[in-house]
Design a protein around this motif. Structure first.
Motif, PDB file in Angstrom:
ATOM      1  N   THR A  99       0.834  -1.309   0.129  1.00  0.00           N
ATOM      2  CA  THR A  99      -0.027   0.093  -0.054  1.00  0.00           C
ATOM      3  C   THR A  99       0.863   1.212   0.060  1.00  0.00           C
ATOM      4  O   THR A  99       0.387   2.246  -0.713  1.00  0.00           O
ATOM      5  N   ALA A 100       2.015   1.338   0.869  1.00  0.00           N
ATOM      6  CA  ALA A 100       2.771   2.288   0.882  1.00  0.00           C
ATOM      7  C   ALA A 100       3.357   2.668  -0.405  1.00  0.00           C
ATOM      8  O   ALA A 100       3.693   3.704  -1.000  1.00  0.00           O
ATOM      9  N   ALA A 101       3.994   1.501  -1.100  1.00  0.00           N
ATOM     10  CA  ALA A 101       4.494   1.685  -2.497  1.00  0.00           C
ATOM     11  C   ALA A 101       3.736   2.332  -3.432  1.00  0.00           C
ATOM     12  O   ALA A 101       4.176   2.913  -4.135  1.00  0.00           O
ATOM     13  N   ILE A 102       2.284   1.888  -3.357  1.00  0.00           N
ATOM     14  CA  ILE A 102       1.345   2.101  -4.491  1.00  0.00           C
ATOM     15  C   ILE A 102       1.155   3.806  -4.142  1.00  0.00           C
ATOM     16  O   ILE A 102       1.275   4.560  -4.907  1.00  0.00           O
ATOM     17  N   ARG A 103       0.828   3.791  -2.973  1.00  0.00           N
ATOM     18  CA  ARG A 103       0.457   5.602  -2.484  1.00  0.00           C
ATOM     19  C   ARG A 103       1.877   6.352  -2.906  1.00  0.00           C
ATOM     20  O   ARG A 103       1.527   7.444  -3.378  1.00  0.00           O
ATOM     21  N   GLU A 104       3.027   5.945  -2.511  1.00  0.00           N
ATOM     22  CA  GLU A 104       4.132   6.752  -3.101  1.00  0.00           C
ATOM     23  C   GLU A 104       4.239   7.161  -4.530  1.00  0.00           C
ATOM     24  O   GLU A 104       4.467   8.307  -4.752  1.00  0.00           O
ATOM     25  N   LEU A 105       4.064   6.032  -5.267  1.00  0.00           N
ATOM     26  CA  LEU A 105       3.970   6.389  -6.577  1.00  0.00           C
ATOM     27  C   LEU A 105       2.910   7.257  -7.187  1.00  0.00           C
ATOM     28  O   LEU A 105       3.060   8.040  -8.024  1.00  0.00           O
ATOM     29  N   GLU A 106       1.803   6.741  -6.465  1.00  0.00           N
ATOM     30  CA  GLU A 106       0.368   7.844  -7.032  1.00  0.00           C
ATOM     31  C   GLU A 106       0.846   9.424  -6.800  1.00  0.00           C
ATOM     32  O   GLU A 106       0.393  10.223  -7.051  1.00  0.00           O
ATOM     33  N   HIS A 107       1.444   9.434  -5.353  1.00  0.00           N
ATOM     34  CA  HIS A 107       1.851  10.745  -4.996  1.00  0.00           C
ATOM     35  C   HIS A 107       2.829  11.591  -5.915  1.00  0.00           C
ATOM     36  O   HIS A 107       2.627  12.600  -6.224  1.00  0.00           O
ATOM     37  N   GLU A 108       3.747  10.671  -6.333  1.00  0.00           N
ATOM     38  CA  GLU A 108       4.812  11.212  -7.180  1.00  0.00           C
ATOM     39  C   GLU A 108       4.181  11.742  -8.624  1.00  0.00           C
ATOM     40  O   GLU A 108       4.803  12.701  -8.976  1.00  0.00           O
ATOM     41  N   PHE A 109       3.291  11.216  -8.920  1.00  0.00           N
ATOM     42  CA  PHE A 109       2.926  11.648 -10.417  1.00  0.00           C
ATOM     43  C   PHE A 109       1.716  12.436 -10.075  1.00  0.00           C
ATOM     44  O   PHE A 109       1.026  12.722 -11.121  1.00  0.00           O
ATOM     45  N   GLY A 110       0.940  12.507  -8.867  1.00  0.00           N
ATOM     46  CA  GLY A 110      -0.210  13.035  -8.649  1.00  0.00           C
ATOM     47  C   GLY A 110      -1.304  12.708  -9.254  1.00  0.00           C
ATOM     48  O   GLY A 110      -2.393  13.241  -9.823  1.00  0.00           O
ATOM     49  N   ILE A 111      -1.551  11.293  -9.381  1.00  0.00           N
ATOM     50  CA  ILE A 111      -2.521  10.756  -9.901  1.00  0.00           C
ATOM     51  C   ILE A 111      -3.103   9.555  -8.954  1.00  0.00           C
ATOM     52  O   ILE A 111      -2.592   9.267  -8.029  1.00  0.00           O
ATOM     53  N   THR A 112      -4.243   9.026  -9.135  1.00  0.00           N
ATOM     54  CA  THR A 112      -4.902   7.861  -8.408  1.00  0.00           C
ATOM     55  C   THR A 112      -4.897   6.770  -9.391  1.00  0.00           C
ATOM     56  O   THR A 112      -5.677   7.096 -10.371  1.00  0.00           O
ATOM     57  N   ILE A 113      -4.336   5.806  -9.030  1.00  0.00           N
ATOM     58  CA  ILE A 113      -4.159   4.561 -10.041  1.00  0.00           C
ATOM     59  C   ILE A 113      -5.602   3.494  -9.483  1.00  0.00           C
ATOM     60  O   ILE A 113      -6.104   3.017 -10.586  1.00  0.00           O
ATOM     61  N   PHE A 114      -5.410   3.551  -8.261  1.00  0.00           N
ATOM     62  CA  PHE A 114      -6.660   2.492  -7.777  1.00  0.00           C
ATOM     63  C   PHE A 114      -7.527   3.124  -6.899  1.00  0.00           C
ATOM     64  O   PHE A 114      -7.234   4.053  -6.103  1.00  0.00           O
ATOM     65  N   GLN A 115      -8.861   3.001  -7.187  1.00  0.00           N
ATOM     66  CA  GLN A 115     -10.076   3.521  -6.397  1.00  0.00           C
ATOM     67  C   GLN A 115     -10.228   2.128  -5.284  1.00  0.00           C
ATOM     68  O   GLN A 115     -10.454   1.069  -5.808  1.00  0.00           O
ATOM     69  N   ARG A 116      -9.940   2.597  -3.996  1.00  0.00           N
ATOM     70  CA  ARG A 116     -10.197   1.417  -3.111  1.00  0.00           C
ATOM     71  C   ARG A 116     -11.469   1.296  -2.618  1.00  0.00           C
ATOM     72  O   ARG A 116     -12.285   2.422  -2.223  1.00  0.00           O
ATOM     73  N   THR A 117     -12.075   0.029  -2.545  1.00  0.00           N
ATOM     74  CA  THR A 117     -13.314  -0.196  -1.828  1.00  0.00           C
ATOM     75  C   THR A 117     -13.353  -1.497  -1.078  1.00  0.00           C
ATOM     76  O   THR A 117     -12.231  -2.037  -0.810  1.00  0.00           O
ATOM     77  N   ASN A 118     -14.531  -1.482  -0.430  1.00  0.00           N
ATOM     78  CA  ASN A 118     -14.342  -2.676   0.470  1.00  0.00           C
ATOM     79  C   ASN A 118     -14.460  -4.228   0.046  1.00  0.00           C
ATOM     80  O   ASN A 118     -14.139  -5.078   0.577  1.00  0.00           O
ATOM     81  N   LYS A 119     -14.642  -4.242  -1.215  1.00  0.00           N
ATOM     82  CA  LYS A 119     -14.252  -5.491  -2.165  1.00  0.00           C
ATOM     83  C   LYS A 119     -13.109  -5.549  -2.753  1.00  0.00           C
ATOM     84  O   LYS A 119     -12.848  -6.484  -3.660  1.00  0.00           O
ATOM     85  N   GLY A 120     -12.261  -4.738  -2.662  1.00  0.00           N
ATOM     86  CA  GLY A 120     -10.800  -4.710  -3.423  1.00  0.00           C
ATOM     87  C   GLY A 120     -10.660  -3.434  -4.145  1.00  0.00           C
ATOM     88  O   GLY A 120     -10.847  -2.425  -3.338  1.00  0.00           O
ATOM     89  N   ILE A 121     -10.058  -3.561  -5.067  1.00  0.00           N
ATOM     90  CA  ILE A 121      -9.660  -2.321  -5.864  1.00  0.00           C
ATOM     91  C   ILE A 121     -10.123  -2.319  -7.321  1.00  0.00           C
ATOM     92  O   ILE A 121     -10.509  -3.214  -7.908  1.00  0.00           O
ATOM     93  N   ILE A 122     -10.214  -0.757  -7.963  1.00  0.00           N
ATOM     94  CA  ILE A 122     -10.664  -0.636  -9.097  1.00  0.00           C
ATOM     95  C   ILE A 122      -9.797   0.325  -9.941  1.00  0.00           C
ATOM     96  O   ILE A 122      -9.549   1.282  -9.189  1.00  0.00           O
ATOM     97  N   LEU A 123      -9.516  -0.039 -11.123  1.00  0.00           N
ATOM     98  CA  LEU A 123      -8.727   1.016 -11.728  1.00  0.00           C
ATOM     99  C   LEU A 123      -9.473   2.222 -12.038  1.00  0.00           C
ATOM    100  O   LEU A 123     -10.229   2.076 -12.637  1.00  0.00           O
ATOM    101  N   THR A 124      -8.793   3.385 -12.029  1.00  0.00           N
ATOM    102  CA  THR A 124      -9.339   4.629 -12.323  1.00  0.00           C
ATOM    103  C   THR A 124      -9.021   4.852 -13.579  1.00  0.00           C
ATOM    104  O   THR A 124      -8.165   3.967 -14.418  1.00  0.00           O
ATOM    105  N   SER A 125      -9.517   5.595 -14.572  1.00  0.00           N
ATOM    106  CA  SER A 125      -9.171   5.991 -15.711  1.00  0.00           C
ATOM    107  C   SER A 125      -7.543   6.243 -15.994  1.00  0.00           C
ATOM    108  O   SER A 125      -6.969   5.880 -16.973  1.00  0.00           O
ATOM    109  N   GLU A 126      -7.329   7.263 -14.999  1.00  0.00           N
ATOM    110  CA  GLU A 126      -5.719   7.417 -15.166  1.00  0.00           C
ATOM    111  C   GLU A 126      -5.021   6.064 -14.871  1.00  0.00           C
ATOM    112  O   GLU A 126      -3.982   5.964 -15.537  1.00  0.00           O
TER     113      GLU A 126
END
Length: 92
Positions: free
Chosen positions: A33-60
């Protein structure tokens, strides 16, 4: 951005959940989770939308995933080509 982070993104997208991806990658879920968030923060995008059933890819995230897969594929090809190992000959 590191190659490891890109591999984490690809594996997480394929696994569907962060916890399942962490198991496959043999790392802890908080580390992934930390590695993913760090990458998202670095590029200023949200790669995954977190849900209670898992993750969903955003358009970005879908666009980013396509590039990540390309980089990993090209890296694998380079490693095969230049690693110094003898090429494997396939016979049919």
């Amino acid at each position: 951005m590191t190659l490891t982070q890109l591999k984490y993104i690809v594996e997480t997208a394929e696994a569907g959940t962060i916890s399942r991806a962490a198991e496959k990658l043999y790392i802890s879920q908080p580390s992934l989770t930390a590695a993913i968030r760090e990458l998202e923060h670095e590029f200023g995008i949200t790669i995954f939308q977190r849900t209670n059933k898992g993750i969903i890819l955003t358009s970005e995230g879908e666009e980013f995933l396509g590039y990540a897969r390309q980089v990993i594929t090209q890296t694998s090809l380079m490693e095969e080509r230049y690693s110094g190992a003898a090429p494997v000959r396939h016979q049919f």
